[in-house]
Design a protein around this motif. Structure first.
Motif, mmCIF file in Angstrom:
data_model
loop_
_atom_site.group_PDB
_atom_site.id
_atom_site.type_symbol
_atom_site.label_atom_id
_atom_site.label_comp_id
_atom_site.label_asym_id
_atom_site.label_seq_id
_atom_site.Cartn_x
_atom_site.Cartn_y
_atom_site.Cartn_z
ATOM 1 N N THR A 2 -6.919 -10.708 -2.336
ATOM 2 C CA THR A 2 -5.798 -11.263 -1.407
ATOM 3 C C THR A 2 -6.728 -11.328 -0.031
ATOM 4 O OG1 THR A 2 -4.303 -10.319 -2.707
ATOM 5 C CG2 THR A 2 -3.652 -11.356 -0.557
ATOM 6 N N PHE A 13 -4.822 6.938 5.512
ATOM 7 C CA PHE A 13 -5.979 6.995 6.729
ATOM 8 C C PHE A 13 -6.398 8.434 6.976
ATOM 9 C CE2 PHE A 13 -4.497 2.703 6.835
ATOM 10 C CZ PHE A 13 -5.396 2.161 7.305
ATOM 11 N N ALA A 44 -1.066 -2.171 -7.065
ATOM 12 C CA ALA A 44 -1.265 -3.265 -8.246
ATOM 13 C C ALA A 44 -1.938 -2.269 -9.065
ATOM 14 C CB ALA A 44 -2.335 -4.401 -7.709
ATOM 15 N N ARG A 62 3.468 1.646 0.039
ATOM 16 C CA ARG A 62 2.408 2.727 0.094
ATOM 17 C C ARG A 62 2.210 2.991 -1.364
ATOM 18 N NH1 ARG A 62 6.927 4.823 2.981
ATOM 19 N NH2 ARG A 62 6.671 5.036 5.284
ATOM 20 N N GLY A 81 -2.898 6.827 -1.979
ATOM 21 C CA GLY A 81 -3.126 7.453 -0.450
ATOM 22 C C GLY A 81 -1.759 7.624 0.114
ATOM 23 N N PHE A 82 -0.750 7.109 -0.538
ATOM 24 C CA PHE A 82 0.708 7.174 -0.163
ATOM 25 C C PHE A 82 0.798 7.284 1.364
ATOM 26 C CE2 PHE A 82 4.754 10.218 -0.860
ATOM 27 C CZ PHE A 82 5.350 8.731 -1.115
ATOM 28 N N LYS A 83 1.434 8.359 2.043
ATOM 29 C CA LYS A 83 1.761 8.391 3.249
ATOM 30 C C LYS A 83 0.557 8.693 4.375
ATOM 31 C CE LYS A 83 6.621 9.033 2.840
ATOM 32 N NZ LYS A 83 7.801 9.633 2.930
ATOM 33 N N GLY A 138 -4.822 0.068 -4.816
ATOM 34 C CA GLY A 138 -3.351 0.207 -4.266
ATOM 35 C C GLY A 138 -2.308 0.203 -5.384
ATOM 36 N N MET A 172 -0.942 7.586 11.999
ATOM 37 C CA MET A 172 -1.024 9.075 12.502
ATOM 38 C C MET A 172 -1.715 9.805 11.530
ATOM 39 S SD MET A 172 2.250 11.619 12.472
ATOM 40 C CE MET A 172 2.682 11.929 10.980
ATOM 41 N N VAL A 209 0.602 1.921 12.188
ATOM 42 C CA VAL A 209 1.249 3.412 12.537
ATOM 43 C C VAL A 209 -0.210 4.301 12.882
ATOM 44 C CG1 VAL A 209 2.628 5.304 12.409
ATOM 45 C CG2 VAL A 209 3.124 3.019 11.271
ATOM 46 N N GLY A 246 7.484 0.909 3.100
ATOM 47 C CA GLY A 246 7.521 1.524 4.711
ATOM 48 C C GLY A 246 7.827 0.496 5.508
ATOM 49 N N GLY A 280 -11.040 -4.099 -4.000
ATOM 50 C CA GLY A 280 -9.952 -3.635 -3.374
ATOM 51 C C GLY A 280 -10.463 -3.307 -1.777
ATOM 52 N N TRP A 310 -12.200 1.087 -8.642
ATOM 53 C CA TRP A 310 -11.256 0.420 -8.275
ATOM 54 C C TRP A 310 -10.232 0.977 -7.306
ATOM 55 C CZ3 TRP A 310 -9.997 -4.098 -11.156
ATOM 56 C CH2 TRP A 310 -11.074 -4.475 -11.828
HETATM 57 C C1 LIG Z 1 5.002 1.628 7.149
HETATM 58 C C2 LIG Z 1 3.531 2.753 6.605
HETATM 59 C C3 LIG Z 1 3.344 3.594 7.725
HETATM 60 C C4 LIG Z 1 2.250 4.270 7.139
HETATM 61 N N1 LIG Z 1 1.681 5.500 8.147
HETATM 62 C C5 LIG Z 1 0.572 5.963 7.803
HETATM 63 C C6 LIG Z 1 0.030 6.963 8.753
HETATM 64 O O1 LIG Z 1 0.611 7.183 9.665
HETATM 65 N N2 LIG Z 1 -0.951 7.889 8.490
HETATM 66 C C7 LIG Z 1 -1.683 7.463 7.298
HETATM 67 O O2 LIG Z 1 -2.676 8.061 6.909
HETATM 68 N N3 LIG Z 1 -1.258 6.430 6.255
HETATM 69 C C8 LIG Z 1 -0.164 5.703 6.653
HETATM 70 N N4 LIG Z 1 0.479 5.149 5.579
HETATM 71 C C9 LIG Z 1 -0.262 4.686 4.397
HETATM 72 C C10 LIG Z 1 -1.607 4.079 4.210
HETATM 73 O O3 LIG Z 1 -1.371 2.770 4.979
HETATM 74 C C11 LIG Z 1 -1.931 3.993 2.710
HETATM 75 O O4 LIG Z 1 -2.197 5.386 2.304
HETATM 76 C C12 LIG Z 1 -3.504 3.382 2.521
HETATM 77 O O5 LIG Z 1 -3.493 2.154 3.349
HETATM 78 C C13 LIG Z 1 -3.677 3.194 1.247
HETATM 79 O O6 LIG Z 1 -4.974 2.317 1.290
HETATM 80 P P1 LIG Z 1 -5.294 1.900 -0.031
HETATM 81 O O7 LIG Z 1 -6.743 1.309 0.097
HETATM 82 O O8 LIG Z 1 -5.349 2.895 -1.410
HETATM 83 O O9 LIG Z 1 -4.441 0.660 -0.564
HETATM 84 P P2 LIG Z 1 -4.407 -0.898 0.105
HETATM 85 O O10 LIG Z 1 -4.426 -1.079 1.560
HETATM 86 O O11 LIG Z 1 -2.773 -1.535 -0.389
HETATM 87 O O12 LIG Z 1 -5.411 -1.787 -0.520
HETATM 88 C C14 LIG Z 1 -5.411 -2.175 -1.844
HETATM 89 C C15 LIG Z 1 -6.165 -3.440 -1.835
HETATM 90 O O13 LIG Z 1 -6.608 -3.846 -3.216
HETATM 91 C C16 LIG Z 1 -6.419 -5.280 -3.296
HETATM 92 N N5 LIG Z 1 -6.496 -5.532 -4.700
HETATM 93 C C17 LIG Z 1 -5.228 -5.342 -5.604
HETATM 94 N N6 LIG Z 1 -5.452 -5.490 -6.801
HETATM 95 C C18 LIG Z 1 -6.617 -6.330 -6.868
HETATM 96 C C19 LIG Z 1 -7.430 -6.969 -7.719
HETATM 97 N N7 LIG Z 1 -7.286 -6.987 -9.297
HETATM 98 N N8 LIG Z 1 -8.532 -7.285 -7.165
HETATM 99 C C20 LIG Z 1 -9.050 -7.242 -6.238
HETATM 100 N N9 LIG Z 1 -8.417 -6.845 -5.205
HETATM 101 C C21 LIG Z 1 -7.320 -6.330 -5.475
HETATM 102 C C22 LIG Z 1 -5.116 -5.447 -2.576
HETATM 103 O O14 LIG Z 1 -5.155 -6.969 -1.919
HETATM 104 C C23 LIG Z 1 -5.445 -4.458 -1.230
HETATM 105 O O15 LIG Z 1 -6.041 -5.318 -0.114
HETATM 106 C C24 LIG Z 1 1.485 4.261 5.711
HETATM 107 C C25 LIG Z 1 1.970 3.029 5.067
HETATM 108 C C26 LIG Z 1 3.033 2.211 5.648
HETATM 109 C C27 LIG Z 1 3.459 1.353 4.500
#
Ligand SMILES: Cc1cc2nc3c(=O)[nH]c(=O)nc-3n(C[C@H](O)[C@H](O)[C@H](O)COP(=O)(O)OP(=O)(O)OC[C@H]3O[C@@H](n4cnc5c(N)ncnc54)[C@H](O)[C@@H]3O)c2cc1C
Length: 349
Positions: free
Chosen positions: A36, A318, A192, A288, A313-315, A190, A49, A47, A211, A11, A187
């Protein structure tokens, strides 16, 4: 046979990339694989913040977030220095309007509690809006809350910067199937990953909350962030201003924008009339990853023995990323476990 890795991260969102970076900094050979694309999930957003919870009812999770926000500047500056790519990070602070007596009373209480809990490293205070410059939001009381802990970065670019920094340390970041899991395995998949957990456990362990956000072409310099009700306005370093974010449990399409975003844009233009004449240059939506506990989900993976998870990580993914990354590197490389109980996977199982 690929690289012999000490750490394989599945991921390439901010949790996976930041954790891989924290491990690479400590000398581990890291490999990040995403099925992906890099930042293909909600980390590829606009965004950015990085803001604290209110400084009250302090607990170990608020302390964790505070430490993450305080360490963010050195974390992101090092990423930029090693990889040569800007993250758009700056601790610009945040302004919030005070529109009721209750809000004013709370703001004064929080000024006091911030003195204690924020240890003099940042302030939460009431200021007069006329002293806040051109970028002050409208307020009926003439007063604003200013916090000097909030910062902004550009999410999509911060992920690009992490990739560059990981590669500069000899790490591998690639797109493909996760079939060659070497060394410690994390792992960070996100929504998934939460879906898989929910399916195997036969109950909702977490889900995706949609979002939507927009980007205006408007140069606000180093202006502070504003949050007014559900409207966040985040001026970026690249001559754009991001406006976020809607929040939807029910949705037809995860990555399509709709009237809810148009309504948010209209509310943002009311708070900041200068946005009304600026063009909207991007509309963006994604899911999210929200764990049932609403908190990050960090630690031993509930399904894969001797492997790890960083999710939920929800909202604030970052804002939490520097703290999450160091906590996961501590756990995977040194067996050091300082993860708050509320962040453990068990809190959502
Ligand atoms: C509209 C919006 C505004 C936001 N604003 C803020 C903000 O202002 N400040 C803040 O701190 N956060 C904000 N967030 C939240 C923040 O974006 C997320 O908390 C954060 O990006 C989560 O990161 P992650 O790495 O856990 O997930 P993701 O970024 O979703 O990464 C998961 C990755 O895993 C990959 N994946 C999934 N399954 C597999 C598999 N089986 N094999 C290989 N790869 C796989 C996916 O392709 C993806 O690239 C916002 C979110 C949204 C939608």
């Amino acid at each position: 046979m690929g690289l012999a890795a000490d750490v394989t991260v599945v991921g390439a969102g901010v949790f996976g990339l930041a954790s891989a970076w924290a491990c690479a900094k400590r000398g581990a050979r890291v490999r990040v694989i995403d099925r992906t694309g890099i930042a293909a999930g909600c980390s590829g957003g606009v965004v950015g913040m990085l803001s604290p919870h209110a400084p009250e009812r302090w607990n170990e999770t608020k302390e964790f977030q505070f430490q993450s926000l305080i360490s963010a500047e050195s974390f992101w500056r090092e990423v930029e220095a090693v990889g040569g790519v800007s993250t758009g990070y700056d601790r610009v602070g945040r302004l919030q309007p005070i529109d009721t007596d209750r809000a004013l009373g709370l703001a004064h209480e929080r000024t006091e509690s911030a003195r204690t809990f924020w240890q003099g490293k940042a302030h939460w205070r009431v200021i007069e809006s006329c002293t806040a410059g051109d970028w002050a939001p409208q307020t009926t009381s003439g007063l604003l809350i200013e916090d000097t802990l909030s910062a902004r970065l550009h999410p999509r670019r911060a992920c690009e910067a992490l990739v560059a920094a990981i590669r500069a340390k000899g790490g591998v970041v690639e797109v493909g199937a996760a079939i060659d899991l070497q060394g410690q395995v994390l792992w960070a998949t996100g929504v998934a990953g939460l879906k898989e957990l929910s399916e195997v456990k036969g109950k909702t362990v977490g889900n995706g909350v949609k979002g939507q956000a927009a980007v205006f072409g408007l140069d606000a310099g180093g202006a502070p962030i504003t949050s007014a009700g559900d409207v966040l306005v985040v001026p970026h370093a690249d001559g754009t201003v991001a406006v976020g974010s809607t929040s939807e449990r029910e949705y037809a399409s995860a990555d399509a924008t709709d009237d809810l975003l148009e309504e948010l844009i209209a509310r943002a233009c009311e708070v900041f009339p200068m946005l009304a004449t600026a063009p909207v240059i991007e509309r963006w939506a994604n899911l999210r990853p929200r764990a049932k506990s609403r908190a990050p989900m960090l630690g031993a993976h509930p399904l894969h023995t001797d492997q790890f998870i960083a999710n939920g990580g929800f909202k604030i993914g970052f804002g939490m990323a520097p703290g999450v990354a160091e906590a996961m590197a501590d756990l995977m490389l040194d067996g050091k476990d300082a993860i708050p109980d509320r962040f453990r996977p068990e809190a959502s199982l």
